[in-house]
Design a protein around this motif. Structure first.
Motif, PDB file in Angstrom:
ATOM      1  N   THR A  66       0.849  -1.188   0.000  1.00 25.93           N
ATOM      2  CA  THR A  66       0.000   0.000   0.000  1.00 25.93           C
ATOM      3  C   THR A  66       0.883   1.236   0.000  1.00 25.93           C
ATOM      4  O   THR A  66       1.767   1.373   0.850  1.00 25.93           O
ATOM      5  N   LYS A  67       0.657   2.096  -0.969  1.00 27.61           N
ATOM      6  CA  LYS A  67       1.427   3.346  -1.060  1.00 27.61           C
ATOM      7  C   LYS A  67       0.958   4.281   0.046  1.00 27.61           C
ATOM      8  O   LYS A  67      -0.242   4.432   0.265  1.00 27.61           O
ATOM      9  N   GLU A  79       3.743   0.347   2.636  1.00 25.41           N
ATOM     10  CA  GLU A  79       3.742  -0.648   3.688  1.00 25.41           C
ATOM     11  C   GLU A  79       3.396  -2.005   3.107  1.00 25.41           C
ATOM     12  O   GLU A  79       2.616  -2.103   2.159  1.00 25.41           O
ATOM     13  N   ILE A  80       3.992  -3.036   3.698  1.00 24.78           N
ATOM     14  CA  ILE A  80       3.720  -4.401   3.265  1.00 24.78           C
ATOM     15  C   ILE A  80       2.524  -4.900   4.081  1.00 24.78           C
ATOM     16  O   ILE A  80       2.566  -4.923   5.312  1.00 24.78           O
ATOM     17  N   ARG A  81       1.472  -5.267   3.382  1.00 30.80           N
ATOM     18  CA  ARG A  81       0.229  -5.665   4.034  1.00 30.80           C
ATOM     19  C   ARG A  81      -0.004  -7.168   3.860  1.00 30.80           C
ATOM     20  O   ARG A  81       0.363  -7.753   2.841  1.00 30.80           O
ATOM     21  N   PHE A  82      -0.610  -7.741   4.880  1.00 30.43           N
ATOM     22  CA  PHE A  82      -0.894  -9.177   4.845  1.00 30.43           C
ATOM     23  C   PHE A  82      -2.257  -9.442   5.466  1.00 30.43           C
ATOM     24  O   PHE A  82      -2.639  -8.808   6.442  1.00 30.43           O
ATOM     25  N   THR A  85       8.698   5.021   5.360  1.00 33.47           N
ATOM     26  CA  THR A  85       9.703   4.926   4.300  1.00 33.47           C
ATOM     27  C   THR A  85       9.254   3.853   3.317  1.00 33.47           C
ATOM     28  O   THR A  85       8.140   3.360   3.401  1.00 33.47           O
ATOM     29  N   GLY A  86      10.125   3.499   2.388  1.00 34.36           N
ATOM     30  CA  GLY A  86       9.737   2.541   1.355  1.00 34.36           C
ATOM     31  C   GLY A  86       9.743   1.109   1.863  1.00 34.36           C
ATOM     32  O   GLY A  86      10.758   0.622   2.370  1.00 34.36           O
ATOM     33  N   HIS A  87       8.605   0.439   1.750  1.00 37.68           N
ATOM     34  CA  HIS A  87       8.510  -1.016   1.937  1.00 37.68           C
ATOM     35  C   HIS A  87       7.590  -1.456   0.817  1.00 37.68           C
ATOM     36  O   HIS A  87       6.376  -1.269   0.913  1.00 37.68           O
ATOM     37  N   ARG A  88       8.151  -2.013  -0.239  1.00 34.58           N
ATOM     38  CA  ARG A  88       7.347  -2.260  -1.442  1.00 34.58           C
ATOM     39  C   ARG A  88       7.808  -3.539  -2.145  1.00 34.58           C
ATOM     40  O   ARG A  88       8.781  -4.149  -1.756  1.00 34.58           O
TER      41      ARG A  88
END
Lengths: 160, 422
Positions: free
Chosen positions: B128-129, B137-140, B163-166
């Motif tokens: 998700t941006k 963010e990394i979503r689960f 920050t960036g997590h993609r």
């Protein structure tokens, strides 16, 4: 009740005005498969630089910053900016261009989701990596560059 | 006049009820339709919103132990899941996964991932941006009731940083270990705060041994990865995975690295997998693909480069024991060719990719019967003069399927392993 209605009408008017201003605040035009050829003919006998970028490209921001400074120093510098994002990302693109003072210079965005064909219309040998730039000489022979544009690179083509 | 108005209002109401019923029936029948373009679905829906795999952004798919197809896609800031019990002939009404809208990323390189465990747990991850400046963010989430409802999504990066997590990738081992890996910029931020330079981003991961109920803390795999390419995953032994990603060498070269990830954060065998010498300070948006070879510890890999040593799509076989990639073949060097995807089924290797001739995209397929030593001549499966997604391959218990979305054909789920002898 009445004042509520008036208030909501006023809010609606304000929102409407804000939206219409936002839509007019940039100089972005859609780039179709024939657009690049038209752009080139607009520069007949003149050199120019094309910088391709996208909202999802981090190194592109470094290049946009450099180009923003360049345009500040030399507003006449013949620069075309093309974002490879689809036109739905226009707001995001404008936000970024404003950050680097580039919102009022000639700018295009990919108008079609069939990006392969639009890329091809600019340069059949380009694989889509960004940033990508082109230096067109006055006779429109050109050199392509992949990766961040540096000041040195620009000076090579446009010595002061 | 007032009576007339009343009648007309009542008629309007009746009419609107009738139209709503008609549209509901129409929408229901649309969901049950086989592959067709989103445009034709929209035309038939009389202006009503169509939530369908044929309209959704960047679908991905998996096949469960019972041979049923599950697919995830993004529409209007929501992830949806749909199922097909007849190999993509008809689909169930899509179920909305995240109740709150999220700026979910969907493009060729970054799309929601879906897996189904043997017990039927549906597992999903996506990015998700959170701003226009590459943060995410990394979503689960998961469903434990066969995809009827999904748990509220959780953020898997544990640094709490904006920050960036993609570019998440999800993999479930045969032993039931769930690995989630992604591109992470926490170390870049930390370096910037110290005034140091940090080329690229980093690769992080987390593991769950209870099908996504709990996860380990985040583990780092490597510094200095490229920022914008999908990560390929394949099994390594029963409990581990091998991953392949674009890595920055000497600050400016963007080739590939491979490593084995363990369930306790142990990273082994980290080595350079491709030496293409692609000097580029740019985003290629072009990630690799990988499947396990017949020989344990060997992997079939395919990737794109425009390097001095390799340009175009290449294939090679990487040996973890020696740390070398051999049998390197140029698959397609024509401009515009890209996005290869590999699958292995019943001792046959399949590779699909996209070519382009200036007017049309071609979906290409080739096969190898000898573990990648030699390959069949490329065969064109589809041509389209409209936009299309990257092709993906899904390996099911009953064959290999192409999973591909395009403006012209909608979403296609087509077996490619049935006509092997042709």
């Amino acid at each position: 009740m009445k004042s509520n209605r008036l208030l909501s009408a006023a809010v609606a008017l304000c929102v409407g005005l804000l939206m219409s201003t936002a839509a007019l605040a940039d100089s972005i035009q859609p780039l179709g498969t024939g657009t690049f050829a038209e752009l080139k003919s607009g520069f007949e006998g003149k050199p120019f630089v094309v910088s391709l970028w996208s909202v999802d490209c981090l190194p592109c921001r470094v290049e946009l910053e450099l180009l923003g400074e360049l345009k500040k120093e030399d507003p006449e510098f013949p620069l075309l900016l093309i974002s490879t994002d689809t036109i739905e990302k226009r707001e995001e693109a404008v936000y970024i261009l404003e950050e680097y003072g580039l919102e009022s210079i000639p700018s295009w965005m990919f108008a079609d989701a069939f990006i392969e064909r639009l890329r091809f219309s600019i340069d059949p040998t380009w694989h889509g990596e960004l940033p990508r730039s082109y230096f067109y000489a006055a006779d429109h022979s050109f050199k392509a560059h992949s990766g961040i544009l540096t000041e040195e690179k620009l000076r090579e083509f446009f010595p002061q | 006049m007032p009576t007339c108005l009343m009648i007309s209002n009542r008629m309007k109401w009746l009419l609107s009820v009738a139209i709503t019923m008609l549209l509901t029936m129409l929408l229901w029948s649309i969901d049950a339709t086989a592959a067709e373009s989103c445009q034709s679905l929209r035309e038939r829906s009389a202006g009503q919103q169509v939530i369908s795999i044929h309209c959704g952004g960047a679908p991905s798919a998996t096949v469960d132990a019972d041979g049923r197809l599950w697919a995830a896609f993004v529409q209007d800031k929501h992830v949806y899941v749909t199922r097909s019990d007849d190999n993509g002939g008809t689909y169930t009404t899509p179920v909305r996964v995240n109740s709150e809208p999220e700026d979910t990323e969907y493009n060729g390189e970054n799309r929601p991932k879906i897996l189904v465990a043997e017990d039927g747990t549906v597992l999903l991850s996506w990015t998700t941006k959170t701003s226009p400046n590459f943060t995410g963010e990394i979503r689960f989430t998961r469903s434990t009731d066969v995809g009827k409802t999904f748990e509220p999504p959780r953020t898997m990066n544990d640094d709490g940083l904006m920050t960036g997590h993609r570019f998440d990738s999800l993999f479930l081992t045969a032993s039931g270990k769930l690995y989630l890996t992604w591109i992470d910029k926490r170390d870049l931020d930390a370096s910037a705060a110290r005034g140091e330079t940090y080329p690229g981003a980093a690769i992080y991961y987390t593991v769950s041994d209870d099908l996504g109920e709990t996860f380990t803390p985040n583990f780092r795999v490597s510094h200095n990865s490229c920022e914008c390419c999908r990560i390929a995953m394949a099994p390594h032994g029963d409990d581990e995975v091998a991953i392949l990603w674009r890595q920055i060498y000497d600050e400016h070269i963007r080739d590939h690295a491979i490593a084995v990830l363990g369930e306790q954060g142990d990273v082994s065998g980290l080595t350079r997998a491709t030496v293409d010498d692609w000097f580029i300070d740019a985003c290629p948006h072009h990630g690799p693909t990988m499947v396990q070879a017949a020989q344990p510890g060997q992997y079939h890999i395919s990737w794109f480069s425009d390097g001095n040593l390799h340009s175009g799509i290449h294939y090679g076989r990487h040996d973890m024991a020696t740390g070398t990639t051999e049998n390197i073949i140029q698959v397609d060097g024509t401009p515009g060719a890209g996005h290869p995807y590999l699958a292995r089924y019943d001792n046959t290797l399949y590779m699909v990719w996209k070519g382009f001739n200036g007017m049309a995209s071609h979906l290409q397929l080739m096969r190898s019967q000898d573990d990648g030593a030699t390959w069949s001549a490329p065969q064109t499966l589809f041509n389209t003069e409209q936009a299309s997604d990257h092709p993906l391959l899904v390996t099911a218990p009953h064959g290999v399927f192409l999973s591909w979305s395009s403006e012209e054909f909608g979403y296609l789920f087509t077996e490619i392993s049935s006509d092997e002898k042709q």
